[in-house]
Design a protein around this motif. Structure first.
Motif, short mmCIF file in Angstrom:
data_model
loop_
_atom_site.label_atom_id
_atom_site.label_comp_id
_atom_site.label_asym_id
_atom_site.label_seq_id
_atom_site.Cartn_x
_atom_site.Cartn_y
_atom_site.Cartn_z
N LYS A 245 0.83 -1.21 0.00
CA LYS A 245 0.00 0.00 0.00
C LYS A 245 0.86 1.25 0.00
O LYS A 245 0.61 2.20 -0.76
N ARG A 246 1.91 1.27 0.84
CA ARG A 246 2.80 2.42 0.89
C ARG A 246 3.55 2.59 -0.44
O ARG A 246 3.76 3.70 -0.92
N VAL A 247 3.93 1.45 -1.03
CA VAL A 247 4.61 1.49 -2.33
C VAL A 247 3.71 2.10 -3.38
O VAL A 247 4.12 2.96 -4.16
N LEU A 248 2.45 1.66 -3.41
CA LEU A 248 1.50 2.15 -4.41
C LEU A 248 1.26 3.65 -4.24
O LEU A 248 1.25 4.40 -5.23
N LEU A 249 1.06 4.09 -3.01
CA LEU A 249 0.80 5.51 -2.77
C LEU A 249 2.02 6.37 -3.13
O LEU A 249 1.88 7.43 -3.74
N SER A 250 3.20 5.91 -2.75
CA SER A 250 4.42 6.65 -3.05
C SER A 250 4.67 6.70 -4.56
O SER A 250 5.03 7.75 -5.11
#
Length: 269
Positions: A245-250
């Motif tokens: 999720k953090r990867v996708l948002l970043s």
């Protein structure tokens, strides 16, 4: 037959034209130097201490952001290449992808560990550095050719390349700094990775017709090589370092930011 005098209209016209070329050549070269030096801005967050904590979450977020920046920049290069030639762009992308994959395989098989980094890390450093250095040749040609005509396009393209150089240097910094490289050495290597822009910009301006056929292949190559490193190295690192999720948002945030930056500096905007 007497040679033309200094006051001959034809001689004056030729002299004025050569003088104009000399002054424009100086502008082209200085612009390419500034664009190359912009790579050093990538270490600014680390130099100021904003990103000194190399926890897994921080590294994962930074790597995902670097992927977003670089994939967005690659898309911009692909668009420019396709506008010149779809076939050449596709061939260039394929060659760039193959080049990056071949370099990765070669470095993994032949690079040994040293006192600073282990073999795996050394291979990654060499791969990212090699790909960024190689793809900068095409960007240098694009910058030089864009200064034809009024030169207004050249200023836009040079500014766009300078913007590209910052996240590319940031990606390199994420490989070097956590592995013991100092901020100063990292900034120097970031500049070196973009140095071909400075070396080829002026020749491409002087011999624009000779370079024109190479451009779509070169831009496609640059995009293919850069996207391969982004997706197969930086993205994989990010997925191991932090949550999807953090990867996708970043990734999404940095991709959109870079996309908007390219729209702002594009001549047609």
């Amino acid at each position: 037959m007497n040679p033309p005098s200094a006051g001959d209209p034809h001689t004056v016209a030729v002299t004025d034209e050569l003088s104009m070329i000399d002054s424009r050549l100086l502008i082209v070269f200085l612009t390419s130097v500034l664009s190359t030096l912009a790579s050093a801005l990538s270490v600014l967050p680390f130099a100021l201490g904003f990103a000194s904590n190399f926890s897994q979450n921080v590294l994962g977020t930074a790597n995902a952001s670097a992927v977003g920046f670089m994939i967005s920049a690659s898309c911009g290069l692909i668009v420019e290449a396709i506008e010149a030639s779809l076939h050449a762009a596709l061939v260039g992308i394929l060659l760039g992808w193959i080049f990056s994959h071949t370099c990765k395989t070669f470095f993994q098989d032949h690079v040994n560990a040293n006192s600073m980094v282990n073999a795996k890390d050394a291979s990654k450093i060499l791969l990212v550095m090699t790909v960024l250095f190689a793809h900068s040749f095409a960007e240098g040609v694009a910058m030089g050719m864009s200064f034809g005509g009024t030169g207004k396009m050249g200023l836009y393209i040079s500014f766009a390349m300078a913007i590209h150089n910052v996240p590319e240097g940031f990606a390199l910094a994420l490989v070097l700094l956590p592995r013991g490289f100092s901020v100063k050495r990292t900034a120097l290597w970031a500049i070196i990775s973009s140095a071909p822009q400075m070396l080829l910009c002026a020749p491409a301006f002087l011999f624009v017709e000779s370079f024109s056929g190479f451009l779509p292949y070169g831009l496609g190559f640059a995009a293919g090589a850069m996207s391969h490193v982004s997706l197969n190295e930086l993205l994989q690192d990010a997925l191991h370092q932090t949550s999807p999720k953090r990867v996708l948002l970043s990734f999404g945030g940095s991709f959109l930011f870079m996309y908007c930056a390219q729209l702002i500096v594009h001549p047609s905007s």
